[in-house]
Scaffold this motif. Structure first.
Motif: not given
Length: 189
Positions: A169-184
């Motif tokens: 969960v934290r890893g996915r959230a970290g990736l989303r935060a780094q890659l920007g909104p809407g990134s899959r």
């Protein structure tokens, strides 16, 4: 026969010295292990070498495997993860001492705009993964490259299933935060 049961039987055969069992274990786990290692180290050729080392260790230590401590898959993934950690440490130390050049970046002169876009997104995702804490990155890669379930990830990392889920969960959230909104991208990497 279920994959886990087959792996248990293969480990017992391997402990008795049956070489054919190793070939079957490699067929079952080799491709995923190699993808995981390549993602961890960023090098397909190193992944091949390290994957071979993983299965050499499986062969050499087959008699030490204890089914009471976890699944065969978890044991194999733990060996792979440990070898990746060791390799990164050795490379980091050699680079620090100036004994080895830093890795070169991939050729980014594609023929088509779509290829360039794909490479850029992949590079961004890899960079974002590299910035995650090591255990979060390992959990995500075990899920994505290895196809492991949460319980298997937990066993490979030596944590509880709940802790493994939190790492994911934290890893996915970290990736989303780094890659920007809407990134899959976090679901792919």
């Amino acid at each position: 026969m279920e994959r886990g049961e087959e792996a248990q039987a293969l480990m017992a055969a391997l402990a008795r010295g049956e070489r054919a069992a190793l070939a079957r274990l490699i067929a079952l786990y080799g491709p995923g292990v190699q993808r995981f290692i390549a993602a961890q180290l960023g090098s397909r050729s190193e992944a091949e070498d390290i994957a071979q080392e993983v299965f050499l260790r499986v062969w050499a230590q087959a008699g030490r495997y204890d089914p009471a401590k976890g699944a065969v898959s978890s044991w194999i993934w733990r060996i792979a993860l440990n070898l990746c950690i060791d390799r990164r440490r050795r490379l980091g130390w050699r680079r620090f001492l100036g004994l080895e050049a830093a890795p070169e970046t991939a050729d980014e002169a594609p023929d088509a705009e779509a290829v360039l876009d794909g490479r850029q997104r992949l590079a961004q995702t890899r960079a974002a993964l590299a910035r995650l804490p090591e255990r979060q990155r390992a959990a995500l890669l075990l899920r994505a490259a290895g196809g492991l379930a949460t319980a298997e990830i937990a066993a490979a990392l030596g944590v509880s299933p709940g802790a493994a889920e939190q790492l994911l969960v934290r890893g996915r959230a970290g990736l989303r935060a780094q890659l920007g909104p809407g990134s899959r991208e976090e679901e792919k990497g």
